[in-house]
Design a protein around this motif. Sequence first.
Motif, mmCIF file in Angstrom:
data_model
loop_
_atom_site.group_PDB
_atom_site.id
_atom_site.type_symbol
_atom_site.label_atom_id
_atom_site.label_comp_id
_atom_site.label_asym_id
_atom_site.label_seq_id
_atom_site.Cartn_x
_atom_site.Cartn_y
_atom_site.Cartn_z
ATOM 1 N N GLY A 48 8.107 -4.728 -12.259
ATOM 2 C CA GLY A 48 8.669 -5.249 -13.494
ATOM 3 C C GLY A 48 7.589 -5.887 -14.347
ATOM 4 O O GLY A 48 6.448 -6.061 -13.905
ATOM 5 N N SER A 49 7.941 -6.277 -15.541
ATOM 6 C CA SER A 49 6.989 -6.939 -16.436
ATOM 7 C C SER A 49 6.612 -8.304 -15.867
ATOM 8 O O SER A 49 7.479 -9.072 -15.448
ATOM 9 N N GLY A 50 5.328 -8.594 -15.836
ATOM 10 C CA GLY A 50 4.857 -9.903 -15.423
ATOM 11 C C GLY A 50 4.961 -10.219 -13.946
ATOM 12 O O GLY A 50 4.844 -11.374 -13.556
ATOM 13 N N VAL A 51 5.173 -9.228 -13.088
ATOM 14 C CA VAL A 51 5.352 -9.507 -11.659
ATOM 15 C C VAL A 51 4.035 -9.813 -10.938
ATOM 16 O O VAL A 51 4.060 -10.290 -9.804
ATOM 17 N N ALA A 52 2.913 -9.576 -11.586
ATOM 18 C CA ALA A 52 1.626 -9.874 -10.948
ATOM 19 C C ALA A 52 1.569 -11.329 -10.503
ATOM 20 O O ALA A 52 0.976 -11.642 -9.472
ATOM 21 N N ASN A 58 -2.923 -8.750 2.212
ATOM 22 C CA ASN A 58 -3.748 -8.276 1.115
ATOM 23 C C ASN A 58 -2.936 -7.996 -0.150
ATOM 24 O O ASN A 58 -2.084 -7.121 -0.151
ATOM 25 N N PRO A 59 -3.195 -8.749 -1.241
ATOM 26 C CA PRO A 59 -2.443 -8.534 -2.482
ATOM 27 C C PRO A 59 -3.020 -7.387 -3.302
ATOM 28 O O PRO A 59 -4.221 -7.118 -3.249
ATOM 29 N N GLN A 60 -2.152 -6.723 -4.037
ATOM 30 C CA GLN A 60 -2.611 -5.694 -4.958
ATOM 31 C C GLN A 60 -1.642 -5.598 -6.132
ATOM 32 O O GLN A 60 -0.443 -5.828 -5.967
ATOM 33 N N VAL A 61 -2.200 -5.287 -7.280
ATOM 34 C CA VAL A 61 -1.389 -5.143 -8.497
ATOM 35 C C VAL A 61 -1.856 -3.910 -9.246
ATOM 36 O O VAL A 61 -3.055 -3.698 -9.415
ATOM 37 N N THR A 62 -0.914 -3.110 -9.687
ATOM 38 C CA THR A 62 -1.206 -1.988 -10.567
ATOM 39 C C THR A 62 -0.698 -2.407 -11.944
ATOM 40 O O THR A 62 0.505 -2.630 -12.128
ATOM 41 N N ALA A 87 3.841 -14.499 -2.498
ATOM 42 C CA ALA A 87 4.101 -13.593 -1.375
ATOM 43 C C ALA A 87 2.917 -13.595 -0.413
ATOM 44 O O ALA A 87 3.097 -13.658 0.813
ATOM 45 N N THR A 88 1.710 -13.535 -0.950
ATOM 46 C CA THR A 88 0.519 -13.554 -0.115
ATOM 47 C C THR A 88 0.454 -14.842 0.699
ATOM 48 O O THR A 88 0.148 -14.821 1.895
#
Length: 158
Positions: free
Chosen positions: A108-112, A39-43, A118-119
């Motif tokens: 870090g910047s732009g890691v989304a 499960n991917p997630q981004v803050t 990775a998923t």
Amino acid sequence: MGKYQARVAGEVIAARATGRSVAGAQSAVRGAADGHRGNPQVTFTDPEVASAGMTERRAREAGLDVATVENDMAALAGTYVMRDDYLGRAKLVIDRGSDTVVGATFVGSGVADLVHSATTAIVARVPLSVLWHVVPSYPTASEVWLRLLETYRTQSYA
């Protein structure tokens, strides 16, 4: 994730509505449950925090024999191109038993944009021996994958 879950539910509903076997749909449901493993997630903060799969702690609690590897993303040519003062870290959680990635975290910047790869690696259970041959674009932040795998290989052979 919501769109993914809706597609799975749609397959089950359509199969039942048309009187077709739900075997394929049930397979999709099982796949969806398995998909939660990655499960991917981004803050979206500054810096961004993106992750997929399990943390080191959760993997150990699940009884996996794990190794971790980390990398300073500021040392990459791709992040230097993004900005001179780039700050960031990357971490992989590796299941030694299956030789696969079970978790990844990027800060870090732009890691989304890194979390999708990775998923994919986690859900597909891609062995590290195969990931070794997935060449990242250069110079981009995705170079971190190569650096993480190099570090893991160095630690494993030490």
